[in-house]
Design an enzyme around this catalytic site. Structure first.
Site, PDB file in Angstrom:
ATOM      1  N   GLU A 227       0.831  -1.208   0.000  1.00 15.71           N
ATOM      2  CA  GLU A 227       0.000   0.000   0.000  1.00 15.71           C
ATOM      3  C   GLU A 227       0.866   1.259   0.000  1.00 15.71           C
ATOM      4  O   GLU A 227       0.541   2.248  -0.673  1.00 15.71           O
ATOM      5  CB  GLU A 227      -0.936  -0.018   1.211  1.00 15.71           C
ATOM      6  CG  GLU A 227      -2.223   0.762   0.973  1.00 15.71           C
ATOM      7  CD  GLU A 227      -3.284   0.367   1.971  1.00 15.71           C
ATOM      8  OE1 GLU A 227      -4.061  -0.557   1.672  1.00 15.71           O
ATOM      9  OE2 GLU A 227      -3.337   0.950   3.061  1.00 15.71           O
TER      10      GLU A 227
ATOM     11  N   GLU B 144       2.071   1.732  -3.477  1.00 16.72           N
ATOM     12  CA  GLU B 144       0.987   2.235  -4.330  1.00 16.72           C
ATOM     13  C   GLU B 144       0.737   3.721  -4.042  1.00 16.72           C
ATOM     14  O   GLU B 144       0.549   4.526  -4.966  1.00 16.72           O
ATOM     15  CB  GLU B 144      -0.280   1.411  -4.056  1.00 16.72           C
ATOM     16  CG  GLU B 144      -1.430   1.710  -4.993  1.00 16.72           C
ATOM     17  CD  GLU B 144      -2.669   0.862  -4.669  1.00 16.72           C
ATOM     18  OE1 GLU B 144      -2.684   0.184  -3.607  1.00 16.72           O
ATOM     19  OE2 GLU B 144      -3.607   0.893  -5.475  1.00 16.72           O
TER      20      GLU B 144
ATOM     21  N   CYS C  81      -8.569  -2.638   3.291  1.00 16.73           N
ATOM     22  CA  CYS C  81      -8.483  -3.885   4.060  1.00 16.73           C
ATOM     23  C   CYS C  81      -9.780  -4.252   4.754  1.00 16.73           C
ATOM     24  O   CYS C  81      -9.940  -5.386   5.182  1.00 16.73           O
ATOM     25  CB  CYS C  81      -7.330  -3.844   5.044  1.00 16.73           C
ATOM     26  SG  CYS C  81      -7.040  -2.255   5.740  1.00 16.73           S
TER      27      CYS C  81
ATOM     28  N   SER D 157      -7.391   1.496  -2.845  1.00 16.36           N
ATOM     29  CA  SER D 157      -6.157   0.743  -3.086  1.00 16.36           C
ATOM     30  C   SER D 157      -6.494  -0.607  -3.697  1.00 16.36           C
ATOM     31  O   SER D 157      -7.501  -1.227  -3.360  1.00 16.36           O
ATOM     32  CB  SER D 157      -5.432   0.536  -1.757  1.00 16.36           C
ATOM     33  OG  SER D 157      -4.535  -0.537  -1.853  1.00 16.36           O
TER      34      SER D 157
ATOM     35  N   LYS E 119     -15.677 -10.552   6.964  1.00 15.69           N
ATOM     36  CA  LYS E 119     -14.581 -11.366   6.435  1.00 15.69           C
ATOM     37  C   LYS E 119     -15.117 -12.679   5.866  1.00 15.69           C
ATOM     38  O   LYS E 119     -14.514 -13.274   4.976  1.00 15.69           O
ATOM     39  CB  LYS E 119     -13.541 -11.654   7.524  1.00 15.69           C
ATOM     40  CG  LYS E 119     -12.753 -10.427   7.946  1.00 15.69           C
ATOM     41  CD  LYS E 119     -11.662 -10.081   6.961  1.00 15.69           C
ATOM     42  CE  LYS E 119     -10.975  -8.779   7.309  1.00 15.69           C
ATOM     43  NZ  LYS E 119     -10.166  -8.263   6.196  1.00 15.69           N
TER      44      LYS E 119
ATOM     45  N   GLU F  22     -16.178 -11.680   2.537  1.00 13.39           N
ATOM     46  CA  GLU F  22     -15.022 -11.341   1.701  1.00 13.39           C
ATOM     47  C   GLU F  22     -14.377 -12.578   1.082  1.00 13.39           C
ATOM     48  O   GLU F  22     -14.068 -12.587  -0.111  1.00 13.39           O
ATOM     49  CB  GLU F  22     -13.968 -10.589   2.540  1.00 13.39           C
ATOM     50  CG  GLU F  22     -12.729 -10.198   1.735  1.00 13.39           C
ATOM     51  CD  GLU F  22     -11.662  -9.477   2.560  1.00 13.39           C
ATOM     52  OE1 GLU F  22     -11.487  -9.805   3.737  1.00 13.39           O
ATOM     53  OE2 GLU F  22     -10.994  -8.592   2.012  1.00 13.39           O
TER      54      GLU F  22
ATOM     55  N   GLU G  42     -13.191 -13.213  -7.124  1.00 11.09           N
ATOM     56  CA  GLU G  42     -11.898 -12.752  -7.650  1.00 11.09           C
ATOM     57  C   GLU G  42     -10.776 -12.955  -6.634  1.00 11.09           C
ATOM     58  O   GLU G  42      -9.609 -12.766  -6.961  1.00 11.09           O
ATOM     59  CB  GLU G  42     -11.992 -11.279  -8.076  1.00 11.09           C
ATOM     60  CG  GLU G  42     -12.037 -10.245  -6.947  1.00 11.09           C
ATOM     61  CD  GLU G  42     -13.390 -10.100  -6.276  1.00 11.09           C
ATOM     62  OE1 GLU G  42     -14.287 -10.925  -6.540  1.00 11.09           O
ATOM     63  OE2 GLU G  42     -13.550  -9.167  -5.464  1.00 11.09           O
TER      64      GLU G  42
ATOM     65  N   CYS H  42     -11.569  -2.508  14.120  1.00  6.81           N
ATOM     66  CA  CYS H  42     -11.749  -3.972  14.224  1.00  6.81           C
ATOM     67  C   CYS H  42     -11.908  -4.457  15.656  1.00  6.81           C
ATOM     68  O   CYS H  42     -12.520  -5.498  15.884  1.00  6.81           O
ATOM     69  CB  CYS H  42     -10.547  -4.685  13.637  1.00  6.81           C
ATOM     70  SG  CYS H  42     -10.505  -4.671  11.865  1.00  6.81           S
TER      71      CYS H  42
END
Ligand code: HC0
Ligand code: SF4
Length: 572
Positions: free
Chosen positions: A281, A284, A301, A321, A360, A363, A368, A505
């Site tokens: 990150e 980037e 994230c 990102s 999660k 996710e 993909e 979190c």
């Protein structure tokens, strides 16, 4: 000030204080059920629908949570009439509630169960017609069983007022009343972000996570599978609560021991991948800064945040990102690198993740995030589910010795730990970006202005000759405020971290229930900063195992192989 007495004790409070809050000043406990007040995140659910908090006044019974004090009021909280009213309310709620407490997902954590117990309800007094709603099992994250809903509206307030997603709202009247999605659609067809904050505040088993512990047991029992587990940062400072420890007690070593006893072959750390995430990150970010394009960079994230962004800001997906989350970077590295190190095929590895999060679960099912043959991560369980597995196995958690994570995917820096607290990803990214941009050693690595649970935290950092405008946001409602500014072109941020859960979190939808006590969330965050402060290595790019992974396998950060294994794309 208004003067009144409660149970004969005098108290003076501000005008417009409720009886409930006045009683708190005197340390007099009035039971509540629908009520939920969390100052830290500006949530105040006071629809007074349950009537559990009835108290006696000279003018009759009133709900303490929704009745303001008046001069000269004489309140009695425990008259036979008030106690009887409360008990009757619970008996009426139970008359239209499934009586399957022993096998309910919420057994042991249900606030209705606790109140029935406290009030001495010992039978089903009223028997009559019962609702029979279908159970929504459409998503990978959340199960919605309206039969267990007591219409407290906490989920609605959370989803609509705090998260500003607006998936849940009350519909119909009388016996038909329910908290529903638009046209009662299955939840996976709605704009739900799967943040799980509705689950975190539901007092009963009406909203629960999808329990994947059975899937994990199945994998552990397969002889042809090597089962690898990763543990997210926020789990280590909260799991202890399920075993009676204080919030914020750090149990990392015991968690590793417990996971070994459960049968996991390799016990690794999501933190290892959090450090990798920063290398990617930060690269980037620097790349975009130099090009002056696609700024501000938005962190990627948190899967509920990504989901929210895809639904609500599809024209801004160029800003997020392309980094996979640490959870998925971990899975990808486990299957594409670690597997060959131990000489087995990627499909023979099962990657389990232990997360503080419900999103999660959603996710890992995004197609993909893997390749045609396998997903990066196979099963995701929450902190609560891990505690259930430890209890099922009869493991004496509190008396376990500490064990270290396995290597090579168990080593991490202090910076990785603070990912679990709001602002932590940003702080970690700045530690690395600073050194990479300036080629100087960053002496003071504590970016304190980005810590704490305020919903929107902004600050400026001088990196060499560049001033970076940074912002850390937690809670989707706060993200909406910031993103509306970005969309309208009024924002001058270069980098924005977003975590969907108010508090980050550590307050995830899969953590031990906080029952409205945000001191628990603060204690968990403080513990993560404590781990960081006492870590030998605190900058992600100084993680020796991560650097070794790049030299042995990935090549340059943000290079071709890094893109293949660690980056992803989004859908509008
Ligand atoms: Fe988090 Fe994470 S820090 S999202 O908040 O970035 O769930 O704890 O595991 O993936 O590392 C949650 C926590 C993670 C990921 C990490 C990030
Ligand atoms: Fe709303 Fe989050 Fe619950 Fe979905 S998971 S219904 S977005 S609170």
């Amino acid at each position: 000030l208004v003067n009144l007495t409660i149970n004969g004790k005098a108290v003076s409070v501000e005008n417009e204080t409720t009886i409930l809050d006045a009683a708190k000043k005197l340390n007099i406990k009035i039971p509540t059920l629908c009520h939920l007040h969390m100052d830290e995140i500006n949530m105040n659910n006071k629809c007074a629908s349950c009537r559990i908090c009835m108290v006696d006044t000279k003018k009759g019974l009133v709900p303490a949570c929704a009745t303001n004090v008046r001069e000269g009021m004489e309140v009695q909280t425990n008259t036979p009439r008030a106690l009887n009213a409360r008990k009757t309310v619970v008996e009426l709620l139970l008359s239209d509630h499934p009586q399957d407490c022993l096998v309910c997902e919420k057994n042991g954590n249900c606030e209705l169960q606790t109140i029935a117990q406290d009030l001495g309800v010992r039978g089903i007094t009223y028997k009559g017609e019962k609702n029979n709603f279908g159970i929504d099992k459409s998503s990978n994250s959340i199960i919605k069983d309206h039969n267990k809903c007591i219409l407290c509206r906490r989920c609605e307030t959370m989803c609509t007022e705090i998260q500003k997603v607006g998936v849940l709202s009350g519909v119909n009247r009388g016996f038909e009343t329910m908290v529903s999605t638009f046209f009662n659609e299955d939840i996976d067809k709605t704009n739900c972000s799967f943040c799980g904050q509705c689950v975190a505040v539901c007092p009963t088993g009406a909203l629960t996570e999808v329990n994947n512990t059975g899937l994990v047991w199945d994998e552990l029992n397969k002889v042809d599978k090597t089962v690898v587990v990763q543990v997210a940062p926020a789990v280590r400072v909260a799991l202890g609560e399920e075993f009676g420890l204080n919030p914020g007690e750090i149990t990392t070593g015991k968690i590793v021991s417990a996971l070994k006893l459960l049968g996991f072959k390799y016990v690794f750390d999501t933190n290892f991948a959090a450090d990798i995430t920063i290398l990617e990150e930060a690269s980037e970010f620097i790349h975009r800064l130099k090009e002056g394009k696609n700024l501000p960079i938005l962190t990627s994230c948190c899967p509920a945040w990504v989901n929210y962004l895809e639904h609500h800001y599809p024209t801004l997906l160029n800003l997020v990102s392309s980094c996979k989350s640490p959870q998925n970077m971990f899975g990808s590295i486990a299957k594409n690198y670690f597997s060959s190190k131990i000489g087995i095929k990627p499909k023979d590895i099962t990657v389990v993740s232990v997360m503080p999060c419900i999103a999660k679960k959603y996710e890992i099912s995004r197609e993909e995030l893997g390749n045609n043959d396998f997903f990066d991560v196979d099963v995701s369980i929450t902190t609560r589910e891990l505690s259930k597995m430890i209890k099922q196995a009869g493991i004496d958690f509190l008396n376990l010795d500490d064990e270290p994570f396995d290597n090579p995917m168990g080593e991490s820096t202090g910076a990785a730990n603070i990912f679990g607290a709001t602002g932590g990803v940003l702080e970690a990214a700045l530690r690395t970006s600073y050194e990479w941009l300036t080629n100087e050693n960053l002496e003071n690595i504590d970016f304190k202005s980005v810590r704490g649970i305020d919903g929107i935290k902004e600050f400026k950092v001088n990196i060499g000759s560049t001033i970076i405008n940074a912002c850390a946001v937690n809670g989707l409602g706060n993200a909406k405020k910031v993103m509306d500014e970005v969309k309208s072109g009024k924002s001058n941020y270069h980098i924005i971290e977003v975590m969907a859960c108010p508090g980050g979190c550590v307050a995830g939808g899969g953590q031990p229930y906080h029952y409205g006590d945000y001191d628990k969330i603060k204690a968990r965050s403080n513990a993560l900063y404590h781990i960081d402060k006492h870590s030998e290595v605190r900058k992600p790019h100084k993680n020796p195992s991560v650097n070794n992974l790049y030299s042995e396998f990935l090549g340059e950060p943000y290079g071709d192989l890094a893109h293949r294994y660690l980056h992803t794309y989004y859908f509008d």
